[in-house]
Design a protein around this motif. Structure first.
Motif, PDB file in Angstrom:
ATOM      1  N   UNK A 121      28.462  37.611  14.379  1.00  0.00           N
ATOM      2  CA  UNK A 121      28.647  38.651  15.389  1.00  0.00           C
ATOM      3  C   UNK A 121      27.743  38.368  16.578  1.00  0.00           C
ATOM      4  N   UNK A 122      28.335  38.211  17.759  1.00  0.00           N
ATOM      5  CA  UNK A 122      27.511  37.925  18.933  1.00  0.00           C
ATOM      6  C   UNK A 122      26.638  39.116  19.320  1.00  0.00           C
ATOM      7  N   UNK A 123      25.471  38.815  19.894  1.00  0.00           N
ATOM      8  CA  UNK A 123      24.580  39.875  20.369  1.00  0.00           C
ATOM      9  C   UNK A 123      25.224  40.641  21.519  1.00  0.00           C
ATOM     10  N   UNK A 124      26.049  39.965  22.294  1.00  0.00           N
ATOM     11  CA  UNK A 124      26.765  40.586  23.404  1.00  0.00           C
ATOM     12  C   UNK A 124      27.893  41.461  22.836  1.00  0.00           C
ATOM     13  N   UNK A 125      27.854  42.794  23.056  1.00  0.00           N
ATOM     14  CA  UNK A 125      28.889  43.677  22.502  1.00  0.00           C
ATOM     15  C   UNK A 125      30.304  43.324  22.967  1.00  0.00           C
ATOM     16  N   UNK A 126      30.424  42.649  24.083  1.00  0.00           N
ATOM     17  CA  UNK A 126      31.747  42.254  24.575  1.00  0.00           C
ATOM     18  C   UNK A 126      32.243  40.979  23.893  1.00  0.00           C
ATOM     19  N   UNK A 127      31.360  40.307  23.157  1.00  0.00           N
ATOM     20  CA  UNK A 127      31.728  39.060  22.482  1.00  0.00           C
ATOM     21  C   UNK A 127      32.621  39.315  21.286  1.00  0.00           C
ATOM     22  N   UNK A 128      33.260  38.265  20.826  1.00  0.00           N
ATOM     23  CA  UNK A 128      34.186  38.346  19.702  1.00  0.00           C
ATOM     24  C   UNK A 128      33.528  37.750  18.462  1.00  0.00           C
ATOM     25  N   UNK A 129      33.561  38.494  17.357  1.00  0.00           N
ATOM     26  CA  UNK A 129      33.040  37.981  16.090  1.00  0.00           C
ATOM     27  C   UNK A 129      33.931  36.856  15.587  1.00  0.00           C
ATOM     28  N   UNK A 130      33.304  35.931  14.876  1.00  0.00           N
ATOM     29  CA  UNK A 130      34.052  34.820  14.303  1.00  0.00           C
ATOM     30  C   UNK A 130      33.795  34.760  12.808  1.00  0.00           C
ATOM     31  N   UNK A 131      34.814  34.380  12.046  1.00  0.00           N
ATOM     32  CA  UNK A 131      34.644  34.154  10.617  1.00  0.00           C
ATOM     33  C   UNK A 131      34.358  32.670  10.417  1.00  0.00           C
ATOM     34  N   UNK A 132      33.303  32.405   9.663  1.00  0.00           N
ATOM     35  CA  UNK A 132      32.800  31.048   9.481  1.00  0.00           C
ATOM     36  C   UNK A 132      32.627  30.785   7.983  1.00  0.00           C
ATOM     37  N   UNK A 133      33.054  29.601   7.530  1.00  0.00           N
ATOM     38  CA  UNK A 133      32.717  29.129   6.189  1.00  0.00           C
ATOM     39  C   UNK A 133      31.442  28.310   6.328  1.00  0.00           C
ATOM     40  N   UNK A 134      30.408  28.656   5.564  1.00  0.00           N
ATOM     41  CA  UNK A 134      29.143  27.927   5.642  1.00  0.00           C
ATOM     42  C   UNK A 134      28.686  27.529   4.250  1.00  0.00           C
ATOM     43  N   UNK A 135      28.237  26.303   4.141  1.00  0.00           N
ATOM     44  CA  UNK A 135      27.631  25.800   2.911  1.00  0.00           C
ATOM     45  C   UNK A 135      26.174  25.496   3.204  1.00  0.00           C
ATOM     46  N   UNK A 136      25.298  26.044   2.375  1.00  0.00           N
ATOM     47  CA  UNK A 136      23.863  25.784   2.472  1.00  0.00           C
ATOM     48  C   UNK A 136      23.457  25.026   1.212  1.00  0.00           C
ATOM     49  N   UNK A 137      22.779  23.915   1.388  1.00  0.00           N
ATOM     50  CA  UNK A 137      22.219  23.178   0.255  1.00  0.00           C
ATOM     51  C   UNK A 137      20.711  23.366   0.328  1.00  0.00           C
ATOM     52  N   UNK A 138      20.160  23.940  -0.730  1.00  0.00           N
ATOM     53  CA  UNK A 138      18.720  24.195  -0.766  1.00  0.00           C
ATOM     54  C   UNK A 138      18.097  23.425  -1.914  1.00  0.00           C
ATOM     55  N   UNK A 139      16.901  22.933  -1.665  1.00  0.00           N
ATOM     56  CA  UNK A 139      16.168  22.216  -2.700  1.00  0.00           C
ATOM     57  C   UNK A 139      14.819  22.893  -2.916  1.00  0.00           C
ATOM     58  N   UNK A 140      14.334  22.759  -4.133  1.00  0.00           N
ATOM     59  CA  UNK A 140      13.047  23.337  -4.490  1.00  0.00           C
ATOM     60  C   UNK A 140      11.981  22.304  -4.167  1.00  0.00           C
ATOM     61  N   UNK A 141      11.135  22.626  -3.188  1.00  0.00           N
ATOM     62  CA  UNK A 141      10.116  21.694  -2.713  1.00  0.00           C
ATOM     63  C   UNK A 141       8.754  22.368  -2.720  1.00  0.00           C
ATOM     64  N   UNK A 142       7.827  21.803  -3.449  1.00  0.00           N
ATOM     65  CA  UNK A 142       6.453  22.316  -3.505  1.00  0.00           C
ATOM     66  C   UNK A 142       6.397  23.823  -3.770  1.00  0.00           C
ATOM     67  N   UNK A 143       7.213  24.274  -4.708  1.00  0.00           N
ATOM     68  CA  UNK A 143       7.189  25.678  -5.120  1.00  0.00           C
ATOM     69  C   UNK A 143       7.993  26.624  -4.256  1.00  0.00           C
ATOM     70  N   UNK A 144       8.698  26.097  -3.251  1.00  0.00           N
ATOM     71  CA  UNK A 144       9.481  26.955  -2.363  1.00  0.00           C
ATOM     72  C   UNK A 144      10.881  26.376  -2.179  1.00  0.00           C
ATOM     73  N   UNK A 145      11.830  27.246  -1.897  1.00  0.00           N
ATOM     74  CA  UNK A 145      13.194  26.810  -1.610  1.00  0.00           C
ATOM     75  C   UNK A 145      13.320  26.536  -0.126  1.00  0.00           C
ATOM     76  N   UNK A 146      13.883  25.378   0.208  1.00  0.00           N
ATOM     77  CA  UNK A 146      14.046  24.963   1.581  1.00  0.00           C
ATOM     78  C   UNK A 146      15.478  24.489   1.816  1.00  0.00           C
ATOM     79  N   UNK A 147      15.958  24.658   3.027  1.00  0.00           N
ATOM     80  CA  UNK A 147      17.297  24.205   3.401  1.00  0.00           C
ATOM     81  C   UNK A 147      17.232  22.694   3.648  1.00  0.00           C
ATOM     82  N   UNK A 148      18.120  21.954   2.993  1.00  0.00           N
ATOM     83  CA  UNK A 148      18.212  20.512   3.199  1.00  0.00           C
ATOM     84  C   UNK A 148      19.450  20.167   4.029  1.00  0.00           C
ATOM     85  N   UNK A 149      20.487  20.986   3.914  1.00  0.00           N
ATOM     86  CA  UNK A 149      21.726  20.728   4.645  1.00  0.00           C
ATOM     87  C   UNK A 149      22.444  22.053   4.880  1.00  0.00           C
ATOM     88  N   UNK A 150      23.034  22.162   6.050  1.00  0.00           N
ATOM     89  CA  UNK A 150      23.859  23.318   6.398  1.00  0.00           C
ATOM     90  C   UNK A 150      25.129  22.764   7.040  1.00  0.00           C
TER      91      UNK A 150
END
Length: 148
Positions: free
Chosen positions: A94-123
């Protein structure tokens, strides 16, 4: 097994922090969520292929500045193993601009466990094709669940 349940919940915390940082347009906060490796990659919903942390920072900063958005997850699928979590999510951008048009998006997030925390490796984000977006929206309106 309860130990692993909490471990994977922490990956969801990283995802929620990503959504919050994007909504705030805070590129520094966005970048703290990425793995500290140069093999990190991002394919944005606008089609940009970003490689390495410097490339990801520059590309996402440019996109957030040009068109700030709020991301709302509509349907989440989670695939997890001991050191990796993959989220396949249908999102409304959803755009911050109220006049903007929302878009539907397919997103894949790949997260890895690094040094005790989850981090994004690929989006990888892709705009939902119009036909799929129409079907998705109709199912949501009729309470059938988005992907049934």
């Amino acid at each position: 097994m309860p130990r692993f349940a909490r471990l994977f919940e922490a990956a969801a915390d990283t995802l929620n922090a990503f959504y919050q940082a994007v909504a705030e347009g805070n590129i520094d906060s966005v970048m703290t969520l990425w793995i500290d490796e140069e093999f990190a990659t991002c394919i944005s919903a606008q089609g940009a292929h970003l490689h390495g942390l410097d490339g990801i920072r520059a590309g996402l900063a440019k996109e957030l500045e040009a068109a700030p958005v709020t991301i709302e997850p509509l349907d989440i699928r989670v695939y997890d193993s001991l050191g990796t979590v993959v989220y396949a999510i249908a999102e409304a951008h959803k755009p911050a601009d109220p006049a903007g048009v929302s878009r539907l998006i397919f997103t894949t997030y790949v997260m890895v466990h690094e040094r005790g925390e989850w981090r994004i490796a690929h989006l990888h984000a892709s705009p939902m094709p119009d036909a799929a977006a129409g079907q998705f929206a109709a199912k949501m309106r009729h309470g059938q669940g988005p992907l049934h």
